[in-house]
Write an enzyme that holds these catalytic residues in place. Sequence first.
Site, PDB file in Angstrom:
ATOM      1  CB  SER A 108     -11.704 -36.450  20.020  1.00  0.00           C
ATOM      2  OG  SER A 108     -11.899 -35.289  21.693  1.00  0.00           O
ATOM      3  CB  SER A 121      -4.687 -24.893  20.806  1.00  0.00           C
ATOM      4  OG  SER A 121      -4.743 -23.649  21.500  1.00  0.00           O
ATOM      5  CG  ASP A 154       1.091 -20.243  24.506  1.00  0.00           C
ATOM      6  OD1 ASP A 154       1.570 -19.477  25.557  1.00  0.00           O
ATOM      7  OD2 ASP A 154       0.053 -20.156  24.048  1.00  0.00           O
TER       8      ASP A 154
HETATM    9  C1  GAF Z   1      -1.535 -15.998  23.845  1.00  0.00           C
HETATM   10  C2  GAF Z   1      -0.925 -16.479  22.629  1.00  0.00           C
HETATM   11  F1  GAF Z   1      -0.830 -17.882  22.139  1.00  0.00           F
HETATM   12  C3  GAF Z   1       0.906 -16.399  23.248  1.00  0.00           C
HETATM   13  O1  GAF Z   1       1.530 -16.319  21.982  1.00  0.00           O
HETATM   14  C4  GAF Z   1       0.951 -15.417  23.723  1.00  0.00           C
HETATM   15  O2  GAF Z   1       1.066 -13.834  22.967  1.00  0.00           O
HETATM   16  C5  GAF Z   1      -0.242 -14.838  25.117  1.00  0.00           C
HETATM   17  O3  GAF Z   1      -0.977 -14.971  24.581  1.00  0.00           O
HETATM   18  C6  GAF Z   1       0.103 -13.744  25.813  1.00  0.00           C
HETATM   19  O4  GAF Z   1       0.928 -13.888  26.490  1.00  0.00           O
HETATM   20  O5  GAF Z   1      -1.446 -17.292  24.610  1.00  0.00           O
END
Ligand code: GAF
Length: 384
Positions: free
Chosen positions: A67, A127, A171
């Site tokens: 890293s 992440s 995400d």
């Molecule tokens: C975080 C989680 F990683 C997502 O999956 C989602 O649930 C979000 O919170 C809330 O909308 O980013």
Amino acid sequence: MHDPAVLRSKHNARFHAEPAVFVAPGRVNLIGEHTDYAEGFVMPVAIDFATLAAISPRADGKIVLYSENFEEERTFEAAALPATASKHWSDYPIGVAVLLAGEGQKIPGFSLSIWGDVPLGSGLSSSAALEVVTGLAITSLTGVTYPGPVLARLCQRVENEFVGANCGIMDQFISANGKENHALLLDCRDLSFKLAPIPADIAIVIANTMVKHSIAGGDYPTRRRESEAACAIINGHRGGVPFLRDATLEDLEKWGNEMEPKSYLRAKHVITEDLRTVAAEKALENGDLAEVGRLMAEAHASYSKDFEGSCPEADAMVEMAQDLPGLIGARLTGGGFGGCTVNLVQRDHAKAFAETLGSRYFAKFGIQPQIHICHASGGAHRLG
Ligand code: GAF
């Protein structure tokens, strides 16, 4: 733009090998919070902050992760991957190798250099970016590459099954599949999506409250459990409601009195948020920015009051934006309890908006917030 040359030459100097370099972005979510694990709708955009990974094969069967951010190296044996996480940054990249091996992929030895500028602990999905970029890098060596949605699901499983964070798919999905100048209305049930254009004259202003956000902590899983408890009660009555995506406000009114008051409110947020998210995409498509802003305001109020997913700093940051010239809409983005607000702002006003918001926040809390003027960037890909 992220120039791969610096990471490439550092990798070369450290490992004496010419790497392939990949990039995966962080994200903000415009609307649709805590709906992904309820198989509902979300509308994220990929942002200009990203993680880069440089990879080259090794002949000694070792996996060496370096890293650049932490200036730290970790070594594993490709033939004896760890069974459990160690609460360390290396959990994310090695977790990807572990899950890929579980899919039957033969993981070779490799050197991986990582560098990123997604602010950590800010709710901007550092992440997910790390997982997705590692997935692209490793599969470039195994030769068994995955389509974006499949890679996203694998990376979500890294969080759920290896790291131990019970998050949804949003995400990882946007990091793998983002499209420049567009938000993505994602149906988290079947992973189908629709591209919603962000007009060129609109800036995405991300304001960091500097209050640390984490999904591994107690609040995120607690909210998830509370909302799922409400779902179970509705499902017990009429069936066909495995997830809150399938519930209606009428269901809630009918059986809400059997729910813990908190569960009722969490479910109310999730059910109404799905409706708002689908409506926001339509409004964007129709160029109705006033409606987008109205829905974002409603979403923030619901997130803060019904879901209790905000914090005083984020509520204040949203409040302070309201009378600033150029604002279309503002709300807390991401998993909650800290992190960043997302503001859609007329581009001509974005700089002044950021400056005034920053000084108002500093005047109230004595904390200098980081404020970034971003645009919707593309998803993960090879840089060279
Ligand atoms: C975080 C989680 F990683 C997502 O999956 C989602 O649930 C979000 O919170 C809330 O909308 O980013």
